[in-house]
Design an enzyme around this catalytic site. Structure first.
Site, PDB file in Angstrom:
ATOM      1  N   CYS A   1     -48.052 -45.326  32.041  1.00 28.12           N
ATOM      2  CA  CYS A   1     -48.629 -46.406  33.002  1.00 28.12           C
ATOM      3  C   CYS A   1     -48.898 -45.804  34.336  1.00 28.12           C
ATOM      4  O   CYS A   1     -49.907 -45.934  35.049  1.00 28.12           O
ATOM      5  CB  CYS A   1     -47.908 -47.802  32.889  1.00 28.12           C
TER       6      CYS A   1
ATOM      7  N   CYS B   1     -43.857 -46.675  33.449  1.00 26.50           N
ATOM      8  CA  CYS B   1     -43.352 -45.438  32.396  1.00 26.50           C
ATOM      9  C   CYS B   1     -44.217 -44.365  32.883  1.00 26.50           C
ATOM     10  O   CYS B   1     -45.441 -44.642  33.631  1.00 26.50           O
ATOM     11  CB  CYS B   1     -43.581 -45.615  30.871  1.00 26.50           C
TER      12      CYS B   1
ATOM     13  N   GLU C   1     -49.178 -53.017  31.776  1.00 27.16           N
ATOM     14  CA  GLU C   1     -49.841 -52.390  32.858  1.00 27.16           C
ATOM     15  C   GLU C   1     -51.025 -51.775  32.386  1.00 27.16           C
ATOM     16  O   GLU C   1     -52.439 -52.125  33.248  1.00 27.16           O
ATOM     17  CB  GLU C   1     -49.318 -51.325  33.590  1.00 27.16           C
TER      18      GLU C   1
END
Length: 162
Positions: free
Chosen positions: A86, A83, A55
């Site tokens: 990101c 996560c 990402e």
């Protein structure tokens, strides 16, 4: 095949590139006005960098492509739920929509473990669509980690024999 599935297939292609490099198979694609403006895959091991997530690499590439840090009307397609790191970058880059495949119960921040992307305390929230091609995305990860476990077992057997 709908539009989300089409672009998730592109993210899966990126994830397979990561897998070929013995990286965790995660891929990301950023789409603006129906066109892919960036693609990336996980490179943490190759770059030995904690921030080389698919990402983040895709966001960085899209910003460079547009010469703008704001990705306000863009959609991010990613094979695994983002996560915390990101998700923070998604919020800060103002990505309008996030579409992910497999949920991440241990660290997913788009609604599974927590929901940073929808937290109204931030000045930006992203619309989230989850579970697009979920089984395909999840299978990539399951197969990858199963293969790693099998290789480790084989290595242990070899060491015992020696």
């Amino acid at each position: 095949m709908n539009v989300d599935e089409f672009f998730m297939e592109e993210a899966i292609k990126e994830a397979r590139k990561a897998e070929e490099l013995n990286e965790v198979p995660i891929g990301a694609v950023i789409v603006l006005d129906g066109k892919i403006i960036s693609k990336a895959h996980n490179l943490r091991e190759s770059k030995q960098s904690a921030i080389a997530h698919a990402e983040l690499l895709a966001i960085d590439s899209a910003c460079k492509e547009l010469n703008n840090w704001r990705l306000e009307n863009a959609t991010l397609y990613v094979t695994l739920e983002p996560c915390p790191m990101c998700s923070g970058a998604i919020i800060l880059s103002r990505i309008k929509r996030v579409v992910y495949g497999a949920a991440d119960p241990k660290g997913g921040c788009a609604g599974t473990f927590m929901n940073l992307l929808g937290d109204e305390r931030f000045n930006h929230q992203s619309e989230v669509t989850k579970g697009v091609l979920e089984s395909e995305c999840g299978q990539l990860l399951s197969d990858f980690f199963r293969n790693i476990r099998e290789k480790r077992k084989e290595e242990k057997k070899k060491k015992k024999i020696e």
